[in-house]
Design a protein around this motif. Sequence first.
Motif, PDB file in Angstrom:
ATOM      1  N   ALA A  72       0.837  -1.215   0.000  1.00 19.67           N
ATOM      2  CA  ALA A  72       0.000   0.000   0.000  1.00 19.67           C
ATOM      3  C   ALA A  72       0.868   1.261   0.000  1.00 19.67           C
ATOM      4  CB  ALA A  72      -0.927   0.002   1.217  1.00 19.67           C
ATOM      5  N   MET A  73       1.955   1.260   0.765  1.00 21.48           N
ATOM      6  CA  MET A  73       2.876   2.405   0.775  1.00 21.48           C
ATOM      7  C   MET A  73       3.548   2.565  -0.592  1.00 21.48           C
ATOM      8  SD  MET A  73       2.483   3.709   3.750  1.00 21.48           S
ATOM      9  CE  MET A  73       0.786   3.111   3.597  1.00 21.48           C
ATOM     10  N   MET A  74       3.902   1.442  -1.202  1.00 17.24           N
ATOM     11  CA  MET A  74       4.496   1.491  -2.538  1.00 17.24           C
ATOM     12  C   MET A  74       3.525   2.098  -3.540  1.00 17.24           C
ATOM     13  SD  MET A  74       6.331  -2.278  -2.514  1.00 17.24           S
ATOM     14  CE  MET A  74       6.834  -2.225  -4.237  1.00 17.24           C
ATOM     15  N   VAL A  75       2.254   1.727  -3.432  1.00 20.95           N
ATOM     16  CA  VAL A  75       1.240   2.257  -4.354  1.00 20.95           C
ATOM     17  C   VAL A  75       1.084   3.769  -4.194  1.00 20.95           C
ATOM     18  CG1 VAL A  75      -1.236   2.263  -4.889  1.00 20.95           C
ATOM     19  CG2 VAL A  75      -0.024   0.093  -4.585  1.00 20.95           C
ATOM     20  N   LEU A  76       1.081   4.253  -2.950  1.00 22.11           N
ATOM     21  CA  LEU A  76       0.983   5.699  -2.723  1.00 22.11           C
ATOM     22  C   LEU A  76       2.158   6.436  -3.371  1.00 22.11           C
ATOM     23  CD1 LEU A  76      -0.194   6.064   0.993  1.00 22.11           C
ATOM     24  CD2 LEU A  76      -1.398   6.840  -1.055  1.00 22.11           C
ATOM     25  N   ILE A  77       3.341   5.899  -3.197  1.00 22.18           N
ATOM     26  CA  ILE A  77       4.519   6.516  -3.824  1.00 22.18           C
ATOM     27  C   ILE A  77       4.380   6.517  -5.342  1.00 22.18           C
ATOM     28  CG2 ILE A  77       6.994   6.191  -4.245  1.00 22.18           C
ATOM     29  CD1 ILE A  77       7.197   5.220  -1.333  1.00 22.18           C
ATOM     30  N   ILE A  78       3.931   5.391  -5.869  1.00 22.06           N
ATOM     31  CA  ILE A  78       3.752   5.268  -7.316  1.00 22.06           C
ATOM     32  C   ILE A  78       2.792   6.340  -7.845  1.00 22.06           C
ATOM     33  CG2 ILE A  78       2.686   3.814  -9.090  1.00 22.06           C
ATOM     34  CD1 ILE A  78       3.822   1.390  -7.439  1.00 22.06           C
ATOM     35  N   VAL A  79       1.644   6.479  -7.214  1.00 24.74           N
ATOM     36  CA  VAL A  79       0.624   7.413  -7.693  1.00 24.74           C
ATOM     37  C   VAL A  79       1.158   8.848  -7.715  1.00 24.74           C
ATOM     38  CG1 VAL A  79      -1.605   8.473  -7.152  1.00 24.74           C
ATOM     39  CG2 VAL A  79      -1.339   5.980  -7.026  1.00 24.74           C
ATOM     40  N   PHE A  80       1.795   9.268  -6.635  1.00 28.10           N
ATOM     41  CA  PHE A  80       2.235  10.666  -6.564  1.00 28.10           C
ATOM     42  C   PHE A  80       3.502  10.914  -7.371  1.00 28.10           C
ATOM     43  CE2 PHE A  80      -0.799  10.607  -3.119  1.00 28.10           C
ATOM     44  CZ  PHE A  80      -1.385  11.862  -3.241  1.00 28.10           C
ATOM     45  N   MET A  81       4.380   9.919  -7.475  1.00 31.12           N
ATOM     46  CA  MET A  81       5.553  10.086  -8.320  1.00 31.12           C
ATOM     47  C   MET A  81       5.151  10.177  -9.795  1.00 31.12           C
ATOM     48  SD  MET A  81       8.528  10.298  -6.769  1.00 31.12           S
ATOM     49  CE  MET A  81       9.731   9.712  -7.954  1.00 31.12           C
ATOM     50  N   MET A  82       4.219   9.327 -10.201  1.00 29.83           N
ATOM     51  CA  MET A  82       3.807   9.324 -11.599  1.00 29.83           C
ATOM     52  C   MET A  82       2.978  10.554 -11.965  1.00 29.83           C
ATOM     53  SD  MET A  82       5.336   6.931 -12.925  1.00 29.83           S
ATOM     54  CE  MET A  82       6.291   5.538 -12.353  1.00 29.83           C
ATOM     55  N   SER A  83       2.335  11.148 -10.973  1.00 27.58           N
ATOM     56  CA  SER A  83       1.539  12.339 -11.253  1.00 27.58           C
ATOM     57  C   SER A  83       2.412  13.528 -11.624  1.00 27.58           C
ATOM     58  CB  SER A  83       0.671  12.697 -10.037  1.00 27.58           C
ATOM     59  OG  SER A  83       1.468  13.166  -8.961  1.00 27.58           O
ATOM     60  N   TYR A  84       3.696  13.483 -11.240  1.00 29.74           N
ATOM     61  CA  TYR A  84       4.545  14.615 -11.603  1.00 29.74           C
ATOM     62  C   TYR A  84       5.704  14.248 -12.521  1.00 29.74           C
ATOM     63  CZ  TYR A  84       8.678  14.047  -8.411  1.00 29.74           C
ATOM     64  OH  TYR A  84       9.831  13.649  -7.786  1.00 29.74           O
ATOM     65  N   ARG A  85       5.814  12.987 -12.922  1.00 29.11           N
ATOM     66  CA  ARG A  85       6.941  12.617 -13.782  1.00 29.11           C
ATOM     67  C   ARG A  85       6.843  13.270 -15.161  1.00 29.11           C
ATOM     68  NH1 ARG A  85      10.471   7.214 -13.821  1.00 29.11           N
ATOM     69  NH2 ARG A  85      11.889   7.790 -15.493  1.00 29.11           N
ATOM     70  N   SER A  86       5.678  13.192 -15.810  1.00 31.52           N
ATOM     71  CA  SER A  86       5.526  13.848 -17.117  1.00 31.52           C
ATOM     72  C   SER A  86       5.749  15.351 -17.033  1.00 31.52           C
ATOM     73  CB  SER A  86       4.141  13.547 -17.712  1.00 31.52           C
ATOM     74  OG  SER A  86       4.126  12.279 -18.305  1.00 31.52           O
TER      75      SER A  86
END
Length: 520
Positions: free
Chosen positions: A178-192
């Motif tokens: 679940a912690m990994m998923v949170l990181i994924i969502v917010f990291m991917m929201s600003y990668r582009s």
Amino acid sequence: MEKEKELKFDKAYLKRTLLIGMAFFGILLVWQLYNSYCSPMLSFLFAKSMYPEKYQVAYDAFMAASKGEASTWNLADFSAFNMTNILRQKYLGEEEFKDVQWVVGIVMALDNIAALFIMPIFGNLSDKTKTKIGKRMPYILVGSIVTAIVMPFIPFFFNEGMAATIAGVTGYTIGMIAMMVLIIVFMMSYRSPAVALMPDLTPKPLRSRANGWINIVGYVGGFIGSIFAIIFPLTKYLDGTSKSLMMLEIPFIACSVVLVASVVVLFFTVKENKLAEELHNDIVRGEAMGESAEQVTTEGKLSKNNVRNLTLILIAEVLWFMSLNAIETFQSNYFMFHLNTSSAGGVVMTIVSGAASIIGFITAGIVADKIGRKWTIFAGICAVAAVYLAMSFYPKNVPAGGYTFENPNPPVFFFIISFIMGLGASFIHICSFPLVTDYCTKEKLGRYTSLYYAASMGAQSVTPILGGLILKHATFWNALPIYSTVLMVAAGAVFFFVKAPHNKDTGKNVKGLEALGADD
């Protein structure tokens, strides 16, 4: 009429690019730590939860030995019941860890699966966003800060899982995911938005050099993440004690602090709206100087030749990212469970390939000056394919007495091939992203950045699962480099048919450090 000033990657562009690179610095810092720790962490948690009968056999043997009864547990040498001692006495071994890799692959693919949906959405949103601090900056700030807050919870759930009973380990495993998923969502929201910031503020002819410097800044972030993982190797902290938790928290908390510091530097030094206005004329002039097959205009659709070229580039990109990411995802596990190194072994190889990549970023300009951007990428593909082929023949080195993870470094052979691999991969990366953005105008940079990353993340969504399934059904760990070899060769076959650009004179070719823009 006054002659237009030549577009040069001068000191002003260099300084600005280095500061813009702080966004990519934070991204690679997090992902290096994430990949170095999460894959082996999941391997240990899943081995414990998916083979409860073997764990129970080990526990029963330990209890019998503690009571002075006949037992297979060597109490004299292994006085504590923990994962380290279970491994050293082979209650869990190579076969179990190889079999759980398909589940590890699924979880490790979550970031790339999420990226397929999240990155295009936020890439397009950032194209249309207008705020006082810019169109990309809001996403970078929010994503970085939330990621920094969540990072330290990953080692907490892992350590608790190592200390838990069989009945409790699943809950802690879910908590870590679940912690990994949170990181994924917010990291991917600003990668582009973070990646699009460079081409927003850089004319097309200068983007390859700017991309080289951006990658160097990013690799410095990755290097820092690697150093954390080497100083605090996971294989030393498998006993689930409070001391182990404290030691594992240090690299994650340090990562969060450095991430926040990097985004603060970015925010206060890169005034996005002001720079976009100041550089408007350079950006407009650069639109006609890209390396698409035919000229790209703001009106109408891409020509048939441009569509064909772009399609081939993206297909090849999918294949080479599938190849590269399969090794990246399972590298730590490969070195631990195939060569009996500590968890730092794979990280050391990442540093070697990263150092080679920096050399590649500098020398790619010289190579491209001689043979062109297309053949520079193709040369990189051939080099990486050769490395993976050589890796496919290396024999395993697991002692008869079970895993000890005492070898700090892999054999010298892997230092050599990791260097070649890093050099080849840098030739691919330095040219491929600017090549894709050459097929759009500045109004669609976010969309095409998302397209590039959708292709790469799509590839990286599939390959951890496929790689894990191959390892589950194969009888040896070398099935992994064989898989990557086949994919890299296929990428080269597709990319070979990409046509030459419409405009070969895209600016003065430069050499050495000047390839990264060190103009006086």
